[in-house]
Design a protein around this motif. Structure first.
Motif, PDB file in Angstrom:
ATOM      1  N   THR A 126       0.983  -1.193  -0.103  1.00 55.31           N
ATOM      2  CA  THR A 126       0.086   0.207   0.136  1.00 55.31           C
ATOM      3  C   THR A 126       0.952   1.116   0.010  1.00 55.31           C
ATOM      4  O   THR A 126       1.742   1.116   0.756  1.00 55.31           O
ATOM      5  N   LYS A 127       0.423   2.204  -0.995  1.00 60.30           N
ATOM      6  CA  LYS A 127       1.270   3.443  -0.900  1.00 60.30           C
ATOM      7  C   LYS A 127       0.431   4.573  -0.795  1.00 60.30           C
ATOM      8  O   LYS A 127       0.900   5.561  -0.389  1.00 60.30           O
ATOM      9  N   ALA A 128      -0.825   4.608  -1.103  1.00 59.43           N
ATOM     10  CA  ALA A 128      -1.737   5.890  -0.799  1.00 59.43           C
ATOM     11  C   ALA A 128      -3.093   5.306  -0.599  1.00 59.43           C
ATOM     12  O   ALA A 128      -3.407   4.439  -0.894  1.00 59.43           O
ATOM     13  N   ILE A 129      -3.782   6.480   0.060  1.00 59.50           N
ATOM     14  CA  ILE A 129      -5.211   6.409   0.331  1.00 59.50           C
ATOM     15  C   ILE A 129      -6.086   7.661  -0.485  1.00 59.50           C
ATOM     16  O   ILE A 129      -5.204   8.732  -0.345  1.00 59.50           O
ATOM     17  N   ALA A 143      -8.840  10.613  11.480  1.00 62.33           N
ATOM     18  CA  ALA A 143      -8.522   9.300  11.127  1.00 62.33           C
ATOM     19  C   ALA A 143      -7.758   9.044  10.126  1.00 62.33           C
ATOM     20  O   ALA A 143      -6.733   8.325  10.275  1.00 62.33           O
ATOM     21  N   ILE A 144      -7.762   9.534   9.160  1.00 62.23           N
ATOM     22  CA  ILE A 144      -7.257   9.081   7.707  1.00 62.23           C
ATOM     23  C   ILE A 144      -5.723   9.659   7.874  1.00 62.23           C
ATOM     24  O   ILE A 144      -4.783   8.835   7.433  1.00 62.23           O
ATOM     25  N   MET A 145      -5.874  10.908   8.241  1.00 63.10           N
ATOM     26  CA  MET A 145      -4.272  11.358   8.355  1.00 63.10           C
ATOM     27  C   MET A 145      -3.573  10.487   9.303  1.00 63.10           C
ATOM     28  O   MET A 145      -2.399  10.322   9.196  1.00 63.10           O
ATOM     29  N   GLU A 146      -3.926  10.181  10.415  1.00 66.52           N
ATOM     30  CA  GLU A 146      -3.494   9.382  11.544  1.00 66.52           C
ATOM     31  C   GLU A 146      -2.895   8.055  10.777  1.00 66.52           C
ATOM     32  O   GLU A 146      -1.756   7.470  11.020  1.00 66.52           O
ATOM     33  N   ILE A 147      -3.825   7.421  10.097  1.00 61.33           N
ATOM     34  CA  ILE A 147      -3.479   5.956   9.484  1.00 61.33           C
ATOM     35  C   ILE A 147      -2.323   6.183   8.464  1.00 61.33           C
ATOM     36  O   ILE A 147      -1.332   5.271   8.597  1.00 61.33           O
ATOM     37  N   GLN A 168     -13.317  20.369  10.165  1.00 62.08           N
ATOM     38  CA  GLN A 168     -13.236  20.683  11.489  1.00 62.08           C
ATOM     39  C   GLN A 168     -12.644  19.509  12.151  1.00 62.08           C
ATOM     40  O   GLN A 168     -13.108  18.545  12.189  1.00 62.08           O
ATOM     41  N   PHE A 169     -11.301  19.712  12.487  1.00 65.18           N
ATOM     42  CA  PHE A 169     -10.448  18.680  12.952  1.00 65.18           C
ATOM     43  C   PHE A 169     -10.994  18.323  14.601  1.00 65.18           C
ATOM     44  O   PHE A 169     -11.725  19.217  14.992  1.00 65.18           O
ATOM     45  N   ARG A 170     -10.558  17.419  15.225  1.00 61.70           N
ATOM     46  CA  ARG A 170     -11.209  17.093  16.621  1.00 61.70           C
ATOM     47  C   ARG A 170     -10.778  18.150  17.435  1.00 61.70           C
ATOM     48  O   ARG A 170     -11.355  18.378  18.604  1.00 61.70           O
ATOM     49  N   ASP A 171      -9.547  18.806  17.160  1.00 65.77           N
ATOM     50  CA  ASP A 171      -8.919  19.885  18.028  1.00 65.77           C
ATOM     51  C   ASP A 171      -9.666  21.170  17.808  1.00 65.77           C
ATOM     52  O   ASP A 171      -9.512  21.973  18.537  1.00 65.77           O
ATOM     53  N   GLY A 172     -10.733  21.031  16.746  1.00 64.88           N
ATOM     54  CA  GLY A 172     -11.451  22.318  16.629  1.00 64.88           C
ATOM     55  C   GLY A 172     -10.894  23.193  15.550  1.00 64.88           C
ATOM     56  O   GLY A 172     -11.640  24.134  15.237  1.00 64.88           O
ATOM     57  N   SER A 173      -9.497  22.930  15.119  1.00 65.09           N
ATOM     58  CA  SER A 173      -9.061  23.624  14.263  1.00 65.09           C
ATOM     59  C   SER A 173      -9.827  23.320  12.781  1.00 65.09           C
ATOM     60  O   SER A 173     -10.474  22.376  12.641  1.00 65.09           O
ATOM     61  N   LYS A 174      -9.693  24.404  11.641  1.00 61.46           N
ATOM     62  CA  LYS A 174     -10.253  24.119  10.408  1.00 61.46           C
ATOM     63  C   LYS A 174      -9.375  24.221   9.218  1.00 61.46           C
ATOM     64  O   LYS A 174      -8.218  25.039   9.398  1.00 61.46           O
ATOM     65  N   LYS A 175      -9.619  23.531   8.135  1.00 61.75           N
ATOM     66  CA  LYS A 175      -9.065  23.541   6.998  1.00 61.75           C
ATOM     67  C   LYS A 175      -9.877  23.393   5.963  1.00 61.75           C
ATOM     68  O   LYS A 175     -11.041  22.514   6.016  1.00 61.75           O
ATOM     69  N   LYS A 176      -9.738  23.761   4.682  1.00 63.69           N
ATOM     70  CA  LYS A 176     -10.575  23.872   3.780  1.00 63.69           C
ATOM     71  C   LYS A 176     -10.365  22.429   2.893  1.00 63.69           C
ATOM     72  O   LYS A 176      -9.088  21.864   2.923  1.00 63.69           O
ATOM     73  N   ALA A 177     -11.262  21.799   2.577  1.00 63.92           N
ATOM     74  CA  ALA A 177     -11.257  20.407   1.858  1.00 63.92           C
ATOM     75  C   ALA A 177     -10.433  20.754   0.654  1.00 63.92           C
ATOM     76  O   ALA A 177     -10.248  21.459  -0.077  1.00 63.92           O
ATOM     77  N   GLY A 178      -9.523  19.518   0.672  1.00 60.29           N
ATOM     78  CA  GLY A 178      -8.580  19.708  -0.745  1.00 60.29           C
ATOM     79  C   GLY A 178      -7.191  19.900  -0.101  1.00 60.29           C
ATOM     80  O   GLY A 178      -6.263  19.804  -0.901  1.00 60.29           O
ATOM     81  N   ASN A 179      -7.166  20.566   1.176  1.00 58.49           N
ATOM     82  CA  ASN A 179      -5.761  21.206   1.474  1.00 58.49           C
ATOM     83  C   ASN A 179      -5.394  20.451   2.872  1.00 58.49           C
ATOM     84  O   ASN A 179      -4.593  21.211   3.694  1.00 58.49           O
ATOM     85  N   ILE A 180      -5.843  19.174   3.016  1.00 58.38           N
ATOM     86  CA  ILE A 180      -5.500  18.628   4.071  1.00 58.38           C
ATOM     87  C   ILE A 180      -4.362  17.418   3.798  1.00 58.38           C
ATOM     88  O   ILE A 180      -3.454  17.420   4.609  1.00 58.38           O
TER      89      ILE A 180
END
Ligand SMILES: *Cc1c(COP(=O)(O)O)cnc(C)c1O
Length: 384
Positions: A126-129, A143-147, A168-180
């Protein structure tokens, strides 16, 4: 009542006609059809909007995914995990590059890839998700970034349906979709939330080296004129499409709010219906909370849980109400992507969703009368 459209591009155009025409006319007057200033203007505007370091425009969303995978240097035989319940483009490019697609099941409430299923599918190859932010909201990116970090995998976001959404991440911070993830890909197909008037796409990344590699790949593998260092492709966003996108980008947040408003009205009308499951946001708020920006409702998709989905569809047809079945067949059962390694028991959710889902008209021009006509027709058919 106005005739109900699945997507109302004509109505939307009427509201921005002068801006769009003016922007297109500038291209016609300058004849800068390819790589003109409008393309660079749009690129910079989208970088600012997404808060991403690099936007590389290209010809369409399918190319964007393919080029992202080429840029990461994925090699034939590498395994790439993605969702069984999505549009085929995602898995198509994996196959085209002779990578091995590994399809996994999704969550029944958000319709997005299931992180537990991802982790089960990981092998030494496996190389990518590729999480697909289906119907307008991000997959479970915490979860996906942790994995990905744990197993040293790339994350390529298929953001064709969720541009403008916040995660919105679990810690409350936010990012735009596609930029994670490491790289994001999107489509500007006319019916997408930010659509042009033909084909268009873009790749996003915060990685300077990857951005450089990708800029060469979209242009025949050229980093210096007539020096071809790698095998690339020809994939450009033309200037007229960039002009349209430039005129529409400042309205994207308003368009997303209008879609959310329509979604709230739908969900309120279906409240208490035993056999109708409304789309849930990652936060679990059933699409009716007034504060979160995490869902931009590219589609508003219901589950009809009493076996009457096809009856509902027939009833809508009779009433002249458009609808969509996204998606009617799981990818693992498509001829092109069959693989003896797949086991039906691994896809209980997707196999159920294809029999239950129905997507309702969703665009920026829906009015209350139309929404109540649509919701009454559905409630009638489900309970009839
Ligand atoms: C639309 C779409 C694409 C492909 O975009 P095109 O611009 O049509 O090539 C890829 N993935 C998903 C999830 C899409 O909805």
């Amino acid at each position: 009542m106005k005739k109900i459209q699945m997507v109302d591009l004509i109505g939307q155009y009427q509201g921005i006609k002068d801006e769009v025409n003016e922007s297109i006319n500038q291209i016609l007057d300058s004849a800068a059809f390819i790589n003109g200033p409008k393309v660079h203007e749009f690129q910079a505007a989208l970088e600012a909007y997404l808060g991403v370091k690099h936007v590389i425009p290209c010809a369409n969303g399918t190319d964007a995914l393919q080029i992202a995978m080429m840029g990461l240097g994925l090699k034939p035989g590498d395994e790439v995990i993605t969702a069984d319940f999505t549009f085929a483009a995602t898995v198509e490019v994996i196959g085209l590059l002779q990578l091995t697609p590994v399809l996994v099941d999704v969550d029944p409430y958000t319709f997005n890839i299931d992180p537990i299923a991802i982790e089960k599918a990981i092998t030494p190859k496996t190389k990518a998700i590729v999480p697909v932010h289906l119907f307008g909201q991000c997959a479970d990116m915490d979860a996906i970034m942790e994995i990905a970090e744990k197993h040293n995998l790339y994350v390529i976001e298929d953001n064709a349906q969720a541009i403008g959404a916040d995660h919105q991440f679990r810690d409350g911070s936010k990012k735009k979709a596609g930029n994670i993830g490491h790289v994001g890909a999107t489509s500007f197909f006319p019916s997408k939330n930010l659509g042009c008037y033909g084909d268009g796409g873009a790749i996003f990344t915060n990685d300077d080296d990857l951005a450089h590699i990708i800029r060469g790949i979209v242009n025949h593998g050229m980093y210096e004129r007539y020096h071809h260092d790698v095998i690339g492709v020809n994939s450009r966003l033309d200037s007229i499409q960039a002009a349209v996108l430039n005129a529409k980008l400042p309205h994207l947040d308003t368009y997303c709010s209008q879609r959310r408003e329509a979604a709230r009205k739908y969900s309120r009308a279906f409240a208490g219906q035993e056999h109708i499951v409304v789309p849930k946001t990652v936060r679990g708020c059933e699409g009716i909370c007034d504060t979160c920006d995490c869902h931009v409702f590219h589609q508003y998709t219901l589950r009809i849980t009493n076996g009457k989905r096809d009856k509902v569809a027939e009833h809508l047809k009779q009433k002249g109400i458009p609808f969509g079945i996204y998606y009617p067949i799981p990818l693992h059962r498509q001829k092109a992507y069959e693989d003896t390694r797949y086991n039906e028991a691994d896809f209980p959710v997707t196999n159920l969703l294809v029999t239950e889902v129905i997507s309702l008209p969703m665009h920026t021009e829906l009015d209350d009368e139309q929404i109540s006509f649509i919701t009454s027709a559905i409630i009638e058919a489900v309970n009839g």
